[in-house]
Scaffold this active site. Structure first.
Site, short mmCIF file in Angstrom:
data_model
loop_
_atom_site.label_atom_id
_atom_site.label_comp_id
_atom_site.label_asym_id
_atom_site.label_seq_id
_atom_site.Cartn_x
_atom_site.Cartn_y
_atom_site.Cartn_z
N GLY B 49 -8.58 -3.84 -10.01
CA GLY B 49 -7.44 -4.74 -9.80
C GLY B 49 -6.25 -4.11 -10.50
N THR B 50 -5.04 -4.42 -10.07
CA THR B 50 -3.92 -3.68 -10.63
C THR B 50 -2.86 -4.47 -11.40
OG1 THR B 50 -3.23 -3.54 -8.38
CG2 THR B 50 -4.08 -1.56 -9.36
N THR B 51 -1.76 -4.86 -10.78
CA THR B 51 -0.65 -5.32 -11.61
C THR B 51 -0.67 -6.82 -11.93
OG1 THR B 51 0.68 -3.61 -10.60
CG2 THR B 51 1.86 -5.31 -11.81
N SER B 185 -1.91 -0.78 -13.25
CA SER B 185 -1.32 0.49 -12.81
C SER B 185 0.16 0.36 -12.47
CB SER B 185 -2.10 1.04 -11.61
OG SER B 185 -2.04 0.13 -10.54
N ALA B 224 -1.42 1.28 -5.66
CA ALA B 224 -2.57 0.39 -5.87
C ALA B 224 -2.17 -1.07 -6.03
CB ALA B 224 -3.35 0.85 -7.09
#
Lengths: 238, 274
Positions: B49-51, B185, B224
């Site tokens: 999972g990213t932001t 990220s 991402a």
């Protein structure tokens, strides 16, 4: 080596039952009834912090009378059972029936095998999606489980109070009507109970659906101003 | 499943995590299990999972997270959820390896509710933040193997009457942020965006818009991170926590905020394509 005196099993059971009944009868009573929006539990309890009624899970509540430390231990064990079950499976897999059976097993075990039976009487209530799904399991000190239909009474003077509740109970009544009737039934004809003598909680189908909560947890205490308002509403004293 | 009763000295108290340890020694939750020694999880791609971002406004906190999960260069899931209620007055968001992260949140939620039910009162916000730190610390062995989970925690502090934000590092270090934070990220871009737009005493709507804009910028720069997806109707999850508790915004409101951000952007660019 000393031989124990022979005591007939009937006598042992009878003595234990009497001992437990005496302990329970010393405590104040508690009533649980169904109403149009869920399940209401009203207990006579002057303490604000040592609760007789508690939340077990989303739709399951616990109530106990008798010796506080004993039923409180059962309450915590119930929460542990429900939370581990809900965590391992899913929240919808937690129900009152399996918990009631576990309690019954444990109480029965203690009653027959231990020196001292537990001086408690407990209730496991589950709120159904509709009124027909409501469950009230009344469990005695010896592990006897009774699946009650619409109402139940626990604790001292239970029979007298049950007699009064039988006539007072009305199918599909509102919360205010139910609270006032329950308080009247607990107090009897010669006494008055005020908000400070009472512990009141509900499992409500419409609970917490506002103010950011998702309405998952149906348990809610009714305290302070809200309880006073319910008690002093129109038709008070009934 | 049985009734768990303990002798006084053995009692796990109000901690659900301790209870699991007592009843299933060595089993525990998946992320707490010791990983296979000396091997990194190569040979398979871990879903990430990213932001995620959080910022404080006048009467609460906003938390937001995009919806994309990736496995290496490919999109694994378009509508994963990274922002969750911790309990009624807190929110937790996750970035990192999705599997252990989601499991950590699930355990954290039960932990908070378990404490509240056993003790009869909820933990303070500080107490909740410390609980999460312990879970992150317990996860360290798996983080060393590359399965890093970094949560972001925010909530309404009833004692101080304000919203507060806590960040973590992989070792379980817990740090309080004064105003805002973003991680994952695309966290760097999101954080910069918030930094430029943040000021004391933002209103709720302004804060929500700033959070949405931060995610938009992150998605713009980071492959991402997923942007708004009006075709599929997928929008980032945005939630607020204030004195009334946790509230997740519905997609309609988030879509509107996005539209406002895009509109402003179009005007600034003068309709050119850059």
């Amino acid at each position: 080596m000393t031989m124990p005196y022979y005591v007939a099993p009937e006598q042992v059971m009878k003595d234990r039952a009497e001992y437990a009944q005496k302990g329970i009868a010393r405590g104040r009573a508690l009533v649980a009834v169904t109403y149009d929006g869920g399940i209401l539990v009203v207990a006579e309890n002057p303490s604000r912090t040592l609760h007789k009624i508690s939340e077990i899970y989303d739709r399951v509540a616990f109530a106990g009378v008798g010796k506080y430390n004993e039923f409180d231990q059962l309450r915590v064990a119930g929460i542990r059972h429900a939370d581990t079950k809900g965590y391992a499976y899913s929240r919808d897999d937690v129900d009152a029936r399996s918990l009631a059976n576990l309690y019954a097993q444990y109480l029965g075990q203690v009653f027959t095998h231990e020196m001292k039976p537990l001086e408690v009487e407990i209730l496991v209530a589950e709120l159904g999606k509709s009124e027909a799904g409501n469950r009230l399991y009344h469990i005695s000190y010896d592990g006897t489980v009774v699946d009650e239909e619409r109402w139940t009474v626990l604790g001292g003077d239970a029979e007298v109070i049950a007699g009064r509740l039988e006539t007072a109970f009305a199918e599909g009544w509102t919360l205010a009507e139910a609270v006032r009737a329950c308080v009247g039934v607990l107090a009897g004809p010669d006494r008055e109970l005020s908000a400070t003598d009472l512990e009141v909680a509900v499992l409500s189908r419409t609970n917490g659906t506002s103010g950011g909560a998702d309405g998952r947890r149906a348990f809610r205490r009714i305290e302070g101003g809200e309880l006073a308002a319910l008690l002093s509403g129109p038709g008070a004293g009934g | 499943m049985s009734l768990y009763l303990f002798a006084p000295g053995q009692d796990p108290g109000p901690s659900f995590f301790e209870l699991l340890r007592r009843i299933e020694p060595g089993q525990g939750p998946i992320w707490g299990a010791p990983p296979p020694q000396g091997r990194s999880p190569s040979g398979f791609e871990v879903r990430h999972g990213t932001t995620i971002a959080a910022l404080r406004y006048a009467s609460g906190v906003v938390m937001a997270g995009d919806r994309r999960a990736t496995e290496g260069p490919s999109i694994a899931h378009r509508s994963i959820e990274k922002v969750f209620p911790g309990d009624r007055y807190s929110a937790v968001a996750i970035a990192g390896a999705a599997g252990p992260a989601v499991e950590m949140v699930r355990l954290f939620q039960v932990q908070l509710e378990h404490y509240e039910k056993v003790e009869g009162t909820a933990l303070t916000l500080e107490g909740k933040a410390n609980q999460l730190a312990q879970m992150v610390r317990a996860h360290l062995p798996m983080a060393m193997q590359g399965l890093v989970v970094v949560p972001l925690f925010a909530g309404w502090d009833g004692l101080q009457e304000k919203g507060r934000i806590f960040t973590y590092d992989v070792t379980g270090g817990r740090y309080e942020e004064t105003d805002f934070h973003a991680t994952g990220s695309g966290g760097r871009d999101a954080k910069t965006t918030i930094k430029l737009g943040w000021r004391e005493e933002l209103t709720r709507d302004e804060a929500v818009e700033l959070a949405v804009e931060a995610l938009f910028e992150a998605a713009d720069e980071d492959a991402a991170t997923g942007g708004p997806d009006p075709v599929r109707g997928i929008y980032p999850i945005v939630a607020t926590v204030d004195s009334g508790g946790f509230a997740r915004l519905d997609d309609g409101e988030v879509a509107e905020r996005f539209a406002a951000v895009l509109h402003r952007r179009e005007r600034a660019e003068g309709g050119g394509s850059r």
